[in-house]
Design a protein around this motif. Structure first.
Motif, mmCIF file in Angstrom:
data_model
loop_
_atom_site.group_PDB
_atom_site.id
_atom_site.type_symbol
_atom_site.label_atom_id
_atom_site.label_comp_id
_atom_site.label_asym_id
_atom_site.label_seq_id
_atom_site.Cartn_x
_atom_site.Cartn_y
_atom_site.Cartn_z
ATOM 1 N N GLY A 113 0.801 -1.219 0.000
ATOM 2 C CA GLY A 113 0.000 0.000 0.000
ATOM 3 C C GLY A 113 0.830 1.263 0.000
ATOM 4 N N GLY A 114 0.202 2.347 0.443
ATOM 5 C CA GLY A 114 0.846 3.657 0.444
ATOM 6 C C GLY A 114 0.740 4.397 -0.861
ATOM 7 N N ILE A 115 0.029 3.807 -1.840
ATOM 8 C CA ILE A 115 -0.029 4.422 -3.154
ATOM 9 C C ILE A 115 -0.879 5.684 -3.129
ATOM 10 C CG2 ILE A 115 -2.057 3.149 -3.979
ATOM 11 C CD1 ILE A 115 1.141 3.981 -5.953
ATOM 12 N N PHE A 116 -1.886 5.737 -2.240
ATOM 13 C CA PHE A 116 -2.744 6.926 -2.164
ATOM 14 C C PHE A 116 -1.936 8.139 -1.721
ATOM 15 C CE2 PHE A 116 -5.596 9.761 0.193
ATOM 16 C CZ PHE A 116 -6.549 10.024 -0.773
ATOM 17 N N ALA A 117 -1.087 7.973 -0.705
ATOM 18 C CA ALA A 117 -0.245 9.069 -0.249
ATOM 19 C C ALA A 117 0.713 9.514 -1.345
ATOM 20 C CB ALA A 117 0.534 8.652 1.004
ATOM 21 N N GLN A 118 1.204 8.563 -2.151
ATOM 22 C CA GLN A 118 2.095 8.915 -3.254
ATOM 23 C C GLN A 118 1.364 9.718 -4.317
ATOM 24 O OE1 GLN A 118 5.399 8.339 -3.397
ATOM 25 N NE2 GLN A 118 5.476 9.475 -5.323
ATOM 26 N N TRP A 119 0.118 9.357 -4.582
ATOM 27 C CA TRP A 119 -0.677 10.118 -5.552
ATOM 28 C C TRP A 119 -0.899 11.546 -5.065
ATOM 29 C CZ3 TRP A 119 -4.860 5.747 -6.104
ATOM 30 C CH2 TRP A 119 -4.344 4.744 -6.916
ATOM 31 N N MET A 120 -1.183 11.717 -3.784
ATOM 32 C CA MET A 120 -1.359 13.062 -3.236
ATOM 33 C C MET A 120 -0.071 13.868 -3.358
ATOM 34 S SD MET A 120 -4.462 13.701 -2.076
ATOM 35 C CE MET A 120 -4.152 15.008 -0.893
ATOM 36 N N LYS A 121 1.046 13.246 -3.045
ATOM 37 C CA LYS A 121 2.343 13.925 -3.141
ATOM 38 C C LYS A 121 2.618 14.347 -4.578
ATOM 39 C CE LYS A 121 7.296 13.125 -2.416
ATOM 40 N NZ LYS A 121 8.320 12.134 -1.976
ATOM 41 N N SER A 149 -6.251 12.851 -9.293
ATOM 42 C CA SER A 149 -7.450 12.901 -10.141
ATOM 43 C C SER A 149 -7.676 11.580 -10.853
ATOM 44 C CB SER A 149 -7.315 14.040 -11.162
ATOM 45 O OG SER A 149 -6.143 13.877 -11.953
ATOM 46 N N VAL A 150 -6.614 10.926 -11.280
ATOM 47 C CA VAL A 150 -6.712 9.602 -11.907
ATOM 48 C C VAL A 150 -6.817 8.526 -10.838
ATOM 49 C CG1 VAL A 150 -5.572 7.974 -13.457
ATOM 50 C CG2 VAL A 150 -5.399 10.420 -13.894
ATOM 51 N N GLY A 151 -6.135 8.744 -9.709
ATOM 52 C CA GLY A 151 -6.159 7.752 -8.637
ATOM 53 C C GLY A 151 -7.538 7.544 -8.056
ATOM 54 N N ILE A 152 -8.318 8.614 -7.894
ATOM 55 C CA ILE A 152 -9.683 8.471 -7.379
ATOM 56 C C ILE A 152 -10.500 7.580 -8.302
ATOM 57 C CG2 ILE A 152 -11.831 9.709 -6.956
ATOM 58 C CD1 ILE A 152 -9.874 10.066 -4.721
ATOM 59 N N GLN A 153 -10.338 7.786 -9.604
ATOM 60 C CA GLN A 153 -11.058 6.947 -10.562
ATOM 61 C C GLN A 153 -10.631 5.488 -10.433
ATOM 62 O OE1 GLN A 153 -9.595 5.532 -13.518
ATOM 63 N NE2 GLN A 153 -11.500 4.720 -14.362
ATOM 64 N N GLU A 154 -9.350 5.255 -10.172
ATOM 65 C CA GLU A 154 -8.873 3.888 -10.016
ATOM 66 C C GLU A 154 -9.418 3.257 -8.736
ATOM 67 O OE1 GLU A 154 -4.556 1.670 -9.605
ATOM 68 O OE2 GLU A 154 -4.835 3.230 -11.128
ATOM 69 N N LEU A 155 -9.512 4.050 -7.671
ATOM 70 C CA LEU A 155 -10.099 3.542 -6.434
ATOM 71 C C LEU A 155 -11.555 3.133 -6.647
ATOM 72 C CD1 LEU A 155 -8.721 6.058 -3.781
ATOM 73 C CD2 LEU A 155 -7.876 3.768 -4.282
ATOM 74 N N ILE A 156 -12.287 3.973 -7.364
ATOM 75 C CA ILE A 156 -13.693 3.655 -7.642
ATOM 76 C C ILE A 156 -13.801 2.401 -8.491
ATOM 77 C CG2 ILE A 156 -15.768 4.485 -8.818
ATOM 78 C CD1 ILE A 156 -14.949 7.316 -8.020
ATOM 79 N N GLY A 157 -12.933 2.280 -9.506
ATOM 80 C CA GLY A 157 -12.970 1.111 -10.374
ATOM 81 C C GLY A 157 -12.577 -0.174 -9.676
ATOM 82 N N ALA A 158 -11.837 -0.069 -8.549
ATOM 83 C CA ALA A 158 -11.407 -1.259 -7.812
ATOM 84 C C ALA A 158 -12.306 -1.571 -6.631
ATOM 85 C CB ALA A 158 -9.969 -1.077 -7.326
ATOM 86 N N SER A 159 -13.408 -0.845 -6.486
ATOM 87 C CA SER A 159 -14.319 -1.076 -5.369
ATOM 88 C C SER A 159 -15.354 -2.135 -5.730
ATOM 89 C CB SER A 159 -15.028 0.235 -5.009
ATOM 90 O OG SER A 159 -16.048 0.003 -4.055
ATOM 91 N N PRO A 160 -15.709 -2.995 -4.783
ATOM 92 C CA PRO A 160 -16.769 -3.990 -5.056
ATOM 93 C C PRO A 160 -18.103 -3.342 -5.377
ATOM 94 C CG PRO A 160 -15.547 -4.525 -3.048
ATOM 95 C CD PRO A 160 -15.123 -3.161 -3.459
#
Length: 310
Positions: free
Chosen positions: A84-92, A247-258
């Motif tokens: 993990g930790g990818i969300f913090a990297q996207w914010m950075k 902006s792209v990461g949020i879309q990826e989070l949504i696409g990976a949600s059940p």
């Protein structure tokens, strides 16, 4: 007695039936916009168990707690490869690109706006028209040509091309042009030229000190445009997971949600549900809110750029 009567009349006029009706109407409209926002923010502080049970009360406010937000944040930080930790990297990454693009936009827009407003040179009007055309051109039209150019220099998947491209901000040039046209009289420029100052000295010693509002406006709008841009980061940064923007990461989070894609989520160790997605979106808005609060004083003053004094 006369003063009292005048006061009563003024007070009656202030709260006339028409005014009361307008206030009530605007209050209802404001409430219609506020309730979804309140519900969205509350979702970030709720638990998935409480949502499934349906016992959190109106707008979920009964199930709101910081403990739920901390638990959701822990799950959110576990998302991604390698622990993990990818969300913090996207914010950075987004902060780096946003700050760099805002600095480039300010550094380019202020001199360009001053030149268009106060310098005398050939093709000045065509350059201004070209700036206006570039300002209204949709970003999606330029994605494919930009991708081909960045790919030609072998920079696909790197952050610096995105920062430089987002620093190209024609709207900032137009704001600077309007600012120098309205707040910097031509007589001041002529007086400075008579005193022997060159154009660069006039810009640095006369124009820049009175351009705080324009600087704040250009920096703010450039940062917002960079932070919310989706298509350009999607096209240029998809080859590198660590260099994606939020902006792209949020879309990826949504696409990976059940909730939205059960097939993809089935192969993931971390399952993100509505509270996790709401918290991720809420965190992604914090830099924009901080940017607005920091520049609010200059933004309020800068709203009068282009106004004509009566």
């Amino acid at each position: 007695m006369t003063t009292t009567r005048n006061f009563v009349v003024v007070g009656t006029e202030r709260w006339s039936p028409g005014r009361v009706g307008r206030v009530l109407t605007m209050s209802v409209i404001a409430l219609m916009f506020a309730l979804p926002i309140i519900g969205f923010v509350a979702m970030a502080f709720r638990s998935q168990a409480g949502i499934e049970a349906g016992t959190d009360g109106f707008l979920g406010l009964g199930g709101v707690s910081f403990g739920n937000a901390i638990d959701s944040l822990d799950e959110l930080m576990k998302f991604g490869p390698g622990g993990g930790g990818i969300f913090a990297q996207w914010m950075k990454n987004s902060i780096i690109v946003g700050v760099a693009s805002a600095a480039l936009a300010v550094a380019a827009a202020l001199p360009a706006g001053y030149a268009l407003a106060r310098l005398r040179f050939r093709a000045r009007k065509p350059w201004l028209i070209a700036t206006l055309l570039a300002m209204v051109m949709p970003n999606t039209v330029l994605v494919i040509p930009i991708f081909l150019e960045v790919n030609a220099v072998g920079a696909i998947g790197q952050l610096w091309p995105v920062a430089i491209l987002m620093g190209f901000f024609p709207f900032g040039v137009y704001l600077s042009y309007i600012h120098f046209m309205t707040t910097m009289p031509a007589e001041i420029v002529e007086a400075a030229r008579i005193d022997g100052l060159g154009e660069i000295s006039i810009f640095l010693r006369v124009a820049l000190p009175i351009s705080k509002q324009a600087t704040a406006l250009v920096a703010f709008f450039s940062f917002v445009a960079s932070w919310t841009n989706f298509f350009l980061p999607l096209a240029l940064l998809t080859s590198n997971q660590d260099n994606k923007l939020i902006s792209v990461g949020i879309q990826e989070l949504i696409g990976a949600s059940p909730l939205f894609n059960a097939t993809v989520a089935a192969g993931l160790d971390v399952k993100l549900y509505m509270p996790h997605l709401a918290l991720a979106t809420f965190i992604s808005m914090i830099p924009l809110l901080l940017m607005f609060l920091g520049a609010q004083r200059y933004l309020v003053r800068g709203q009068t750029i282009g106004a004509v004094k009566g």
